[in-house]
Design a protein around this motif. Structure first.
Motif, short mmCIF file in Angstrom:
data_model
loop_
_atom_site.label_atom_id
_atom_site.label_comp_id
_atom_site.label_asym_id
_atom_site.label_seq_id
_atom_site.Cartn_x
_atom_site.Cartn_y
_atom_site.Cartn_z
N SER A 1 0.82 -1.21 0.00
CA SER A 1 0.00 0.00 0.00
C SER A 1 0.85 1.26 0.00
N LYS A 2 2.06 1.18 0.50
CA LYS A 2 2.93 2.34 0.55
C LYS A 2 3.99 2.29 -0.56
N GLY A 3 3.86 1.31 -1.46
CA GLY A 3 4.78 1.24 -2.58
C GLY A 3 6.04 0.46 -2.29
N PHE A 4 6.20 -0.08 -1.09
CA PHE A 4 7.38 -0.87 -0.79
C PHE A 4 7.07 -1.78 0.38
N ASP A 5 7.83 -2.88 0.51
CA ASP A 5 7.58 -3.76 1.64
C ASP A 5 8.32 -3.23 2.86
N GLN A 6 8.12 -3.87 3.99
CA GLN A 6 8.67 -3.36 5.23
C GLN A 6 10.19 -3.38 5.25
N THR A 7 10.79 -4.20 4.39
CA THR A 7 12.24 -4.22 4.31
C THR A 7 12.75 -3.33 3.18
N GLY A 8 11.83 -2.72 2.41
CA GLY A 8 12.21 -1.79 1.34
C GLY A 8 12.80 -2.46 0.13
N ASP A 9 12.41 -3.74 -0.13
CA ASP A 9 13.06 -4.48 -1.20
C ASP A 9 12.61 -4.05 -2.60
N TRP A 10 11.33 -3.74 -2.79
CA TRP A 10 10.87 -3.39 -4.14
C TRP A 10 9.67 -2.47 -4.04
N ARG A 11 9.40 -1.80 -5.14
CA ARG A 11 8.35 -0.80 -5.14
C ARG A 11 7.20 -1.22 -6.05
N LEU A 12 5.98 -0.90 -5.64
CA LEU A 12 4.81 -1.12 -6.48
C LEU A 12 3.71 -0.17 -6.04
N PRO A 13 3.52 0.95 -6.73
CA PRO A 13 2.46 1.88 -6.34
C PRO A 13 1.09 1.28 -6.58
N ILE A 14 0.16 1.60 -5.70
CA ILE A 14 -1.22 1.14 -5.88
C ILE A 14 -1.89 1.96 -6.97
N GLN A 15 -2.58 1.28 -7.86
CA GLN A 15 -3.37 1.98 -8.86
C GLN A 15 -4.43 1.01 -9.36
N THR A 16 -5.49 1.54 -9.91
CA THR A 16 -6.55 0.71 -10.48
C THR A 16 -6.32 0.63 -11.98
N THR A 17 -5.99 -0.57 -12.45
CA THR A 17 -5.68 -0.76 -13.85
C THR A 17 -6.80 -1.54 -14.52
N LYS A 18 -7.33 -1.01 -15.60
CA LYS A 18 -8.37 -1.69 -16.35
C LYS A 18 -7.78 -2.22 -17.64
N LEU A 19 -8.49 -3.17 -18.24
CA LEU A 19 -8.00 -3.76 -19.47
C LEU A 19 -7.87 -2.73 -20.57
N SER A 20 -8.66 -1.67 -20.52
CA SER A 20 -8.63 -0.66 -21.57
C SER A 20 -7.36 0.19 -21.51
N GLU A 21 -6.65 0.13 -20.38
CA GLU A 21 -5.42 0.88 -20.28
C GLU A 21 -4.31 0.10 -20.97
N PRO A 22 -3.42 0.76 -21.72
CA PRO A 22 -2.43 0.05 -22.51
C PRO A 22 -1.35 -0.59 -21.66
N CYS A 23 -0.75 -1.67 -22.21
CA CYS A 23 0.47 -2.27 -21.68
C CYS A 23 0.31 -2.86 -20.29
N ASP A 24 -0.88 -3.27 -19.92
CA ASP A 24 -1.06 -3.98 -18.66
C ASP A 24 -0.96 -5.47 -18.96
N ARG A 25 0.23 -6.01 -18.86
CA ARG A 25 0.46 -7.39 -19.30
C ARG A 25 -0.30 -8.40 -18.44
N HIS A 26 -0.46 -8.11 -17.16
CA HIS A 26 -1.18 -9.05 -16.31
C HIS A 26 -2.65 -9.13 -16.70
N ALA A 27 -3.28 -7.99 -16.92
CA ALA A 27 -4.68 -7.99 -17.33
C ALA A 27 -4.85 -8.65 -18.69
N LEU A 28 -3.95 -8.36 -19.62
CA LEU A 28 -4.03 -8.97 -20.94
C LEU A 28 -3.89 -10.49 -20.86
#
Length: 256
Positions: free
Chosen positions: A12-39
């Motif tokens: 939720s804060k874009g990183f784990d408690q050890t700070g290993d990697w980042r992932l911002p929260i966002q709502t991704t729909k199939l209509s948005e380009p280049c979302d490989r997981h949704a595709l």
């Protein structure tokens, strides 16, 4: 008892408690380009169909009791886990994969679609399937989108340790294990994780024979979503008996 708690990945804060990697929260729909997981989910996967076969085989080999706890190995975005839980509030699921980014995406986009609190039904763990999850927290790390309260942490741990009525490793994922020793060890761990008292089933997708040793390109279409993809068996090494495959996904919004 007496085991130290391992910090879960807080996305939720874009990183784990050890700070290993980042992932911002966002709502991704199939209509948005280049979302490989949704595709991939929309073009390749058909979790409802997979689950219908799971239930059919469970009735055939185990009996009439109702399977409630599913473990999806090599789960990626854990689409099968979420679909399994969404169909029945009594069901629970555990998704296991080494890819923390795919698990995090799945928790946000698939897990949050469940009614109520997703941790009541589903737990995603970043771990190697060759690790013994019965030794958690030494093996694996829970993926979640918030700092967990003790009660939530305990709920998720119950999903990890609960014997599985169903264990599945679909989309030919078991072929990522490259040696006989790894395959035997995986089978041993899977058997140990199953419901020994009431019975359970272990399902795999298998690939072999002459067709698996050929270099081919196949255009396939998902009958449910209507999206298509290209399946390519690019190279086969007859000495090592290794097959290199690719899946090409086309963004439906692309004009190319």
């Amino acid at each position: 008892m007496g085991k130290s708690k391992k910090p879960h990945q807080n996305i939720s804060k874009g990183f784990d408690q050890t700070g290993d990697w980042r992932l911002p929260i966002q709502t991704t729909k199939l209509s948005e380009p280049c979302d490989r997981h949704a595709l991939y989910q929309e073009a390749v996967q058909s979790p409802a169909g997979d689950i219908s076969y799971i239930l059919k085989f469970f009735r055939q080999y185990v009996g009439l009791q109702v399977p409630l706890h599913l473990r999806e190995d090599f789960s990626g975005t854990s689409f099968i886990c979420a679909t399994w839980c969404k169909a029945d509030v009594r069901r629970t699921a555990l998704g296991v994969d080494v890819d923390g980014e795919a698990l995090a995406w799945g928790w946000i986009h698939n897990g949050q679609a469940l009614l109520g609190q997703p941790e009541n039904q589903m737990c995603l763990v970043q771990a190697n399937v060759l690790q013994n999850l019965a030794t958690y927290p030494e093996a694996g790390q829970i993926v979640a989108d918030q700092l967990l309260r003790p009660a939530q942490q305990e709920q998720l741990e119950q999903h990890i340790l609960r014997p599985a009525d169903v264990i599945c490793a679909l989309n030919f994922s078991v072929f990522l294990l490259s040696s006989r020793q790894e395959v035997v060890e995986y089978f041993r761990l899977a058997r140990a994780a199953m419901n020994a008292e009431d019975g359970g089933i272990f399902l795999l997708d298998m690939l072999g024979g002459h067709a698996a040793e050929s270099v081919v390109k196949l255009h396939r279409q998902n009958e449910i979503s209507g999206l298509s993809y290209l399946w390519e068996q690019a190279r086969y090494d007859p000495v090592k008996r290794q097959l290199t495959c690719h899946i090409s996904l086309k963004d439906p919004q692309s004009r190319a």
